[in-house]
Design a protein around this motif. Sequence first.
Motif, PDB file in Angstrom:
ATOM      1  N   TRP A   1       0.820  -1.206   0.000  1.00  0.00           N
ATOM      2  CA  TRP A   1       0.000   0.000   0.000  1.00  0.00           C
ATOM      3  C   TRP A   1       0.860   1.264   0.000  1.00  0.00           C
ATOM      4  N   HIS A   2       2.086   1.173   0.482  1.00  0.00           N
ATOM      5  CA  HIS A   2       2.971   2.343   0.453  1.00  0.00           C
ATOM      6  C   HIS A   2       3.381   2.709  -0.971  1.00  0.00           C
ATOM      7  N   LEU A   3       3.269   1.769  -1.895  1.00  0.00           N
ATOM      8  CA  LEU A   3       3.621   2.035  -3.289  1.00  0.00           C
ATOM      9  C   LEU A   3       2.481   2.704  -4.061  1.00  0.00           C
ATOM     10  N   VAL A   4       1.274   2.638  -3.524  1.00  0.00           N
ATOM     11  CA  VAL A   4       0.108   3.226  -4.188  1.00  0.00           C
ATOM     12  C   VAL A   4       0.128   4.740  -3.974  1.00  0.00           C
ATOM     13  N   LYS A   5       0.064   5.468  -5.071  1.00  0.00           N
ATOM     14  CA  LYS A   5       0.077   6.940  -4.988  1.00  0.00           C
ATOM     15  C   LYS A   5      -1.335   7.519  -4.944  1.00  0.00           C
ATOM     16  N   LYS A   6      -2.240   6.950  -5.754  1.00  0.00           N
ATOM     17  CA  LYS A   6      -3.575   7.528  -5.863  1.00  0.00           C
ATOM     18  C   LYS A   6      -4.548   6.447  -6.309  1.00  0.00           C
ATOM     19  N   LEU A   7      -5.743   6.488  -5.748  1.00  0.00           N
ATOM     20  CA  LEU A   7      -6.811   5.598  -6.180  1.00  0.00           C
ATOM     21  C   LEU A   7      -7.767   6.387  -7.065  1.00  0.00           C
ATOM     22  N   ILE A   8      -8.216   5.763  -8.134  1.00  0.00           N
ATOM     23  CA  ILE A   8      -9.138   6.416  -9.047  1.00  0.00           C
ATOM     24  C   ILE A   8     -10.546   6.070  -8.608  1.00  0.00           C
TER      25      ILE A   8
END
Length: 76
Positions: free
Chosen positions: A64-71
Amino acid sequence: MGKERPVAFEDAVLAIIMTILVLELKKPETMNWSGLWALRANFFAYALSFFWIGLMWASHHNNWHLVKKLIDKQLV
């Protein structure tokens, strides 16, 4: 949409699963070492499941730390 809500949901689900695991442990018939030894297979299965789910949680938490933004797409 931020990623905090899905992370919190995943944490809660895994915490509930880990709690349900401990409810399945049986109480020893006698409160001594032989009573615990009789349940060694149950304790081993519990420990293995607990650490496997803990490893899965740690892996997902790090991903989850690699996720920048959820669409957030709304269906029309």
